[in-house]
Design a protein around this motif. Structure first.
Motif, PDB file in Angstrom:
ATOM      1  N   ILE A 137      44.027  29.214  54.692  1.00  0.00           N
ATOM      2  CA  ILE A 137      44.160  30.349  55.614  1.00  0.00           C
ATOM      3  C   ILE A 137      45.642  30.493  55.975  1.00  0.00           C
ATOM      4  O   ILE A 137      46.256  29.564  56.496  1.00  0.00           O
ATOM      5  N   VAL A 138      46.211  31.678  55.663  1.00  0.00           N
ATOM      6  CA  VAL A 138      47.618  31.941  55.946  1.00  0.00           C
ATOM      7  C   VAL A 138      47.764  32.699  57.264  1.00  0.00           C
ATOM      8  O   VAL A 138      48.658  32.418  58.050  1.00  0.00           O
ATOM      9  N   LYS A 139      46.864  33.655  57.482  1.00  0.00           N
ATOM     10  CA  LYS A 139      46.983  34.478  58.687  1.00  0.00           C
ATOM     11  C   LYS A 139      45.612  35.004  59.077  1.00  0.00           C
ATOM     12  O   LYS A 139      44.807  35.367  58.231  1.00  0.00           O
ATOM     13  N   ILE A 140      45.370  35.046  60.388  1.00  0.00           N
ATOM     14  CA  ILE A 140      44.161  35.662  60.937  1.00  0.00           C
ATOM     15  C   ILE A 140      44.615  36.995  61.524  1.00  0.00           C
ATOM     16  O   ILE A 140      45.466  37.039  62.407  1.00  0.00           O
ATOM     17  N   LEU A 141      44.066  38.090  60.993  1.00  0.00           N
ATOM     18  CA  LEU A 141      44.571  39.424  61.299  1.00  0.00           C
ATOM     19  C   LEU A 141      43.865  40.113  62.467  1.00  0.00           C
ATOM     20  O   LEU A 141      44.277  41.202  62.864  1.00  0.00           O
ATOM     21  N   VAL A 142      42.807  39.497  63.010  1.00  0.00           N
ATOM     22  CA  VAL A 142      42.022  40.126  64.075  1.00  0.00           C
ATOM     23  C   VAL A 142      41.896  39.147  65.237  1.00  0.00           C
ATOM     24  O   VAL A 142      41.709  37.952  65.032  1.00  0.00           O
ATOM     25  N   ASP A 143      41.991  39.663  66.451  1.00  0.00           N
ATOM     26  CA  ASP A 143      41.804  38.845  67.645  1.00  0.00           C
ATOM     27  C   ASP A 143      40.319  38.586  67.883  1.00  0.00           C
ATOM     28  O   ASP A 143      39.466  39.394  67.516  1.00  0.00           O
ATOM     29  N   ASP A 144      40.035  37.456  68.526  1.00  0.00           N
ATOM     30  CA  ASP A 144      38.654  37.105  68.847  1.00  0.00           C
ATOM     31  C   ASP A 144      38.043  38.153  69.773  1.00  0.00           C
ATOM     32  O   ASP A 144      38.717  38.707  70.650  1.00  0.00           O
ATOM     33  N   SER A 145      36.782  38.450  69.576  1.00  0.00           N
ATOM     34  CA  SER A 145      36.010  39.429  70.375  1.00  0.00           C
ATOM     35  C   SER A 145      36.520  40.856  70.222  1.00  0.00           C
ATOM     36  O   SER A 145      36.358  41.670  71.125  1.00  0.00           O
ATOM     37  N   SER A 146      37.137  41.164  69.099  1.00  0.00           N
ATOM     38  CA  SER A 146      37.652  42.513  68.848  1.00  0.00           C
ATOM     39  C   SER A 146      36.688  43.284  67.961  1.00  0.00           C
ATOM     40  O   SER A 146      36.057  42.713  67.078  1.00  0.00           O
ATOM     41  N   PRO A 147      36.610  44.601  68.156  1.00  0.00           N
ATOM     42  CA  PRO A 147      35.797  45.406  67.243  1.00  0.00           C
ATOM     43  C   PRO A 147      36.486  45.519  65.886  1.00  0.00           C
ATOM     44  O   PRO A 147      37.708  45.601  65.814  1.00  0.00           O
ATOM     45  N   VAL A 148      35.688  45.487  64.819  1.00  0.00           N
ATOM     46  CA  VAL A 148      36.227  45.644  63.462  1.00  0.00           C
ATOM     47  C   VAL A 148      35.466  46.739  62.737  1.00  0.00           C
ATOM     48  O   VAL A 148      34.315  47.022  63.040  1.00  0.00           O
ATOM     49  N   GLU A 149      36.136  47.352  61.792  1.00  0.00           N
ATOM     50  CA  GLU A 149      35.561  48.417  60.969  1.00  0.00           C
ATOM     51  C   GLU A 149      35.178  47.859  59.608  1.00  0.00           C
ATOM     52  O   GLU A 149      35.636  46.789  59.210  1.00  0.00           O
ATOM     53  N   PHE A 150      34.370  48.607  58.874  1.00  0.00           N
ATOM     54  CA  PHE A 150      34.030  48.234  57.510  1.00  0.00           C
ATOM     55  C   PHE A 150      35.306  48.178  56.672  1.00  0.00           C
ATOM     56  O   PHE A 150      36.160  49.053  56.766  1.00  0.00           O
ATOM     57  N   ASP A 151      35.470  47.164  55.879  1.00  0.00           N
ATOM     58  CA  ASP A 151      36.597  46.986  54.952  1.00  0.00           C
ATOM     59  C   ASP A 151      37.924  46.719  55.664  1.00  0.00           C
ATOM     60  O   ASP A 151      38.981  46.821  55.064  1.00  0.00           O
ATOM     61  N   GLN A 152      37.889  46.366  56.945  1.00  0.00           N
ATOM     62  CA  GLN A 152      39.117  46.018  57.680  1.00  0.00           C
ATOM     63  C   GLN A 152      39.535  44.605  57.298  1.00  0.00           C
ATOM     64  O   GLN A 152      38.713  43.693  57.280  1.00  0.00           O
ATOM     65  N   PRO A 153      40.825  44.380  56.992  1.00  0.00           N
ATOM     66  CA  PRO A 153      41.279  43.023  56.678  1.00  0.00           C
ATOM     67  C   PRO A 153      41.109  42.077  57.867  1.00  0.00           C
ATOM     68  O   PRO A 153      41.465  42.418  58.993  1.00  0.00           O
ATOM     69  N   LEU A 154      40.548  40.887  57.582  1.00  0.00           N
ATOM     70  CA  LEU A 154      40.329  39.893  58.630  1.00  0.00           C
ATOM     71  C   LEU A 154      41.233  38.679  58.461  1.00  0.00           C
ATOM     72  O   LEU A 154      41.791  38.186  59.443  1.00  0.00           O
ATOM     73  N   PHE A 155      41.350  38.172  57.223  1.00  0.00           N
ATOM     74  CA  PHE A 155      42.111  36.964  56.944  1.00  0.00           C
ATOM     75  C   PHE A 155      42.960  37.156  55.696  1.00  0.00           C
ATOM     76  O   PHE A 155      42.586  37.898  54.798  1.00  0.00           O
ATOM     77  N   LEU A 156      44.074  36.417  55.654  1.00  0.00           N
ATOM     78  CA  LEU A 156      44.860  36.299  54.421  1.00  0.00           C
ATOM     79  C   LEU A 156      44.698  34.856  53.947  1.00  0.00           C
ATOM     80  O   LEU A 156      44.887  33.932  54.719  1.00  0.00           O
ATOM     81  N   VAL A 157      44.320  34.705  52.675  1.00  0.00           N
ATOM     82  CA  VAL A 157      44.065  33.379  52.095  1.00  0.00           C
ATOM     83  C   VAL A 157      45.005  33.167  50.918  1.00  0.00           C
ATOM     84  O   VAL A 157      45.107  34.037  50.028  1.00  0.00           O
ATOM     85  N   ASP A 158      45.668  32.015  50.896  1.00  0.00           N
ATOM     86  CA  ASP A 158      46.526  31.650  49.768  1.00  0.00           C
ATOM     87  C   ASP A 158      45.657  30.862  48.778  1.00  0.00           C
ATOM     88  O   ASP A 158      45.234  29.752  49.084  1.00  0.00           O
ATOM     89  N   PRO A 159      45.367  31.442  47.604  1.00  0.00           N
ATOM     90  CA  PRO A 159      44.455  30.782  46.667  1.00  0.00           C
ATOM     91  C   PRO A 159      45.075  29.589  45.939  1.00  0.00           C
ATOM     92  O   PRO A 159      44.345  28.835  45.298  1.00  0.00           O
ATOM     93  N   SER A 160      46.387  29.390  45.995  1.00  0.00           N
ATOM     94  CA  SER A 160      47.015  28.303  45.240  1.00  0.00           C
ATOM     95  C   SER A 160      46.799  26.948  45.863  1.00  0.00           C
ATOM     96  O   SER A 160      46.426  26.783  46.963  1.00  0.00           O
TER      97      SER A 160
END
Length: 160
Positions: A137-160
């Motif tokens: 996990i590189v970055k969490i893009l949403v705050d806890d207890s926040s509303p989210v939309e369909f297809d909204q980015p939530l996390f950035l993951v480094d696959p390496s």
């Protein structure tokens, strides 16, 4: 003010690019709104006892200022090597299973396929969102207890 004057005013407003024009005279009150495919015009006769001073307000259409390309380009390149985990549904994003429990994931944590990343509540149903990739996990893009939309980015993951 006769019908021909009103029609000319509508044409003038449409060509000017103004989003709304209000015109008030002693006996007529006109509001013209543009910006959609059809123009909206309201004409109202003002009663004679309520004499109002002539007033005309023109509001120009809002001008969007473009984002600085120098700042947007490096961020896009920086994030291009990461996988973005997006919300599969609309709802409320939660980082913990309950208020007294620990977080599902934190920045820097290594995850595997099938690990629960968060919960999204939709219509009183709590949906566990599982990872489809392995990585860190590189970055969490949403705050806890926040509303989210369909297809909204939530996390950035480094696959390496």
């Amino acid at each position: 003010m006769d019908l021909k004057d009103i029609q000319n005013l509508i044409k003038f407003v449409a060509k000017s690019g103004a989003s709304e024009v209000k015109l008030e005279t002693d006996d007529v009150k006109i509001t013209i709104r543009t910006g959609s495919e059809t123009e909206t015009t309201y004409v109202q006769q003002v009663p004679m006892q309520a004499q109002m001073p002539m007033q005309q307000a023109m509001q120009p259409a809002p001008v969007a200022t473009p984002a600085a390309p120098e700042t947007a380009a490096p961020k896009a390149e920086e994030n291009s090597k990461y996988i973005t985990v997006k919300s599969p549904i609309i709802g409320t994003f939660y980082r913990k299973p309950s208020p007294d429990k620990p977080l599902f994931v934190e920045v820097g944590q290594t995850i595997g396929e099938g690990d629960v990343l968060c919960i999204i509540e939709a219509m009183k149903l709590f949906n566990e969102i599982e990872s489809e990739v392995s990585g860190k996990i590189v970055k969490i893009l949403v705050d806890d207890s926040s509303p989210v939309e369909f297809d909204q980015p939530l996390f950035l993951v480094d696959p390496s």
